[in-house]
Design an enzyme around this catalytic site. Structure first.
Site, mmCIF file in Angstrom:
data_model
loop_
_atom_site.group_PDB
_atom_site.id
_atom_site.type_symbol
_atom_site.label_atom_id
_atom_site.label_comp_id
_atom_site.label_asym_id
_atom_site.label_seq_id
_atom_site.Cartn_x
_atom_site.Cartn_y
_atom_site.Cartn_z
ATOM 1 N N ALA A 109 0.857 -1.188 0.000
ATOM 2 C CA ALA A 109 0.000 0.000 0.000
ATOM 3 C C ALA A 109 0.892 1.237 0.000
ATOM 4 O O ALA A 109 2.104 1.148 0.212
ATOM 5 C CB ALA A 109 -0.881 0.022 1.242
ATOM 6 N N LYS A 110 0.315 2.373 -0.251
ATOM 7 C CA LYS A 110 1.028 3.636 -0.082
ATOM 8 C C LYS A 110 0.006 4.731 0.105
ATOM 9 O O LYS A 110 -1.134 4.626 -0.355
ATOM 10 C CB LYS A 110 1.882 3.951 -1.305
ATOM 11 C CG LYS A 110 3.046 4.870 -1.006
ATOM 12 C CD LYS A 110 4.139 4.102 -0.289
ATOM 13 C CE LYS A 110 5.440 4.856 -0.205
ATOM 14 N NZ LYS A 110 6.544 3.904 0.057
#
Ligand code: GLU
Length: 420
Positions: A109-110
């Protein structure tokens, strides 16, 4: 490269071009190949922040989950004026691969907020962080998605995220975010972990090239957490740090600079290019430094088709995510420059984030020696595995790391099956 011209412009195109380059070496089912090209879910939030002058400003932020096949999603949050959804997508995809290369039980994720933190007061930064944390809390949890620091985000910011989430729950939830200060459930060794991993990667890569670390001349682009700690640990291990830079420019000295003095100088003056113990250089000058090892530890797309010919290093170790474009990769490879890719070289941070999360979940904390030893073991093992794949398949280290990672994620998808 798959997407041709556009790769220089957009980090997501770049991530896809790398992906396409790697899947050629795998016999993936078409459905899985298509599935992994796109993020699982994406959230855009527009939210108000009360500023010190009592006005209200609207900010935009993102949180992207690329894959959950191997576990909860993991990845940092960056604060930068240049943040875009495509950049966050690329960074989320790279996190999936990074966690898989290191065999951590996570997907990628980011997150990011479009802002210039240098122009926010501490109070404004806290207001922005607490509101952004609330906005993304629909996607964030210790079981589901665990953020961490990235460009311009700090342990203090992680503490505000943890506190905001905990206030909503009514009890402390330290495992919801990593990279926290040690007194509130952070891990010993986390602050140095990315730089320590870069040092280990550099040492292992130099050994493969039959070059000694002692006396190796190192140039470091970016002097945030990753660049400054990498420079400090490499200097301590006997390397010579001959050039460093930050966003404004840098300094060089052929006999070597003292990273501790540089940290002190940057703290006092706010910049590196006026360091009295060296000669001032531009960022372009840094990339073309006369050195053995180049460590890009700033932002993506720094080594490009326009400047890759000028890189004089024998080894590039990617402290940043995505610093080398696919076109530049090809130029470096043709010139015999070895590149240790981001998803391997800078994985030390997420490795110790994993240790932090495990310690928080168990409420049982390890010694710094134990953390550093385990980090070292995981990094060396991954480095050797990727090296072996590169030799087996006759590909570069980036392709080899991607091949290993994509294989692991695809295997998980196959085992889980398609719901419903
Ligand atoms: N932002 C770091 C990275 O790009 C750390 C991520 C984490 O610890 O979750 O790997």
């Amino acid at each position: 490269m798959g997407t041709g011209q556009v790769t220089e412009a957009n980090p997501y195109d770049m991530a896809l071009a790398q992906y396409d380059g790697a899947v050629k070496h795998l016999a993936l089912k078409r459905g899985i190949e298509d599935y992994l090209r796109v993020p699982k879910r994406e959230l855009t939030v527009n939210f108000p922040v009360r500023m010190d002058d009592h006005t209200v400003k609207i900010f935009t932020g993102y949180r992207v989950h690329h894959s959950t096949a191997r576990g909860p999603t993991k990845g940092g949050i960056r604060y930068h004026p240049g943040v875009t959804l495509d950049e966050v997508r690329a960074l989320a995809m790279w996190m999936t691969w990074k966690c898989a290369v290191l065999n951590l039980p996570y997907g990628g994720a980011k997150g990011g907020v479009v802002c210039d933190p240098k122009r926010l007061s501490l109070q404004e930064l806290e207001n922005l962080t607490r509101r952004y944390a609330t906005e993304i809390s629909v996607l964030m949890s210790p079981e589901g998605d665990i953020p961490a620091p990235d460009v311009n985000t700090t342990p203090q910011i992680m503490a505000w995220i943890m506190d905001t989430y905990s206030m909503h729950r009514g009890y402390p939830v330290p495992a919801v975010v990593t990279g926290k200060p040690v007194p509130v459930g952070g891990s010993l060794g986390r602050a140095e972990a990315t730089g320590r991993g870069v040092m280990v990667s550099t040492r292992e890569a130099l050994a493969q090239l039959n070059l000694p670390l002692r006396g190796a001349r190192v140039a470091v682009q970016g002097f945030g957490n990753v660049g400054s700690v990498s420079a400090g640990l490499l200097h301590a291990a006997g390397a010579r740090v001959v050039a460093v830079s930050d966003s404004r420019g840098g300094t060089r000295h052929p006999e070597g600079l003292d990273p501790r003095a540089l940290v002190r100088h940057k703290r006092e003056s706010g910049r590196l290019d006026d360091y009295p113990g060296g000669e001032s250089i531009t960022n372009e000058g840094l990339l073309a430094s006369d050195c053995d090892v180049l460590i890009p530890a700033a932002l993506e797309q720094q080594i490009t088709a326009a400047n890759a010919e000028r890189v004089r290093a024998r080894l590039v170790v990617e402290g940043a995510n995505g610093p080398t474009t696919p076109e530049a990769d090809a130029i470096l490879a043709a010139r015999g420059v070895l590149v240790v890719p981001d998803i391997l070289a800078n994985a030390g941070g997420v490795v110790v984030s994993y240790f932090e999360w495990v310690q928080d979940l168990q409420a049982f904390f390890w010694s710094e020696e134990e953390i550093n030893e385990r980090l070292e073991r995981l990094m060396v093992r991954a480095f050797l595995e990727v090296g072996a794949t590169a030799r087996d398949k006759g590909v570069d280290l980036r392709t080899a790391a991607l091949v290993r990672a994509i294989e692991r994620v695809a295997e998980a998808i196959m085992i889980l099956g398609i719901y419903p």
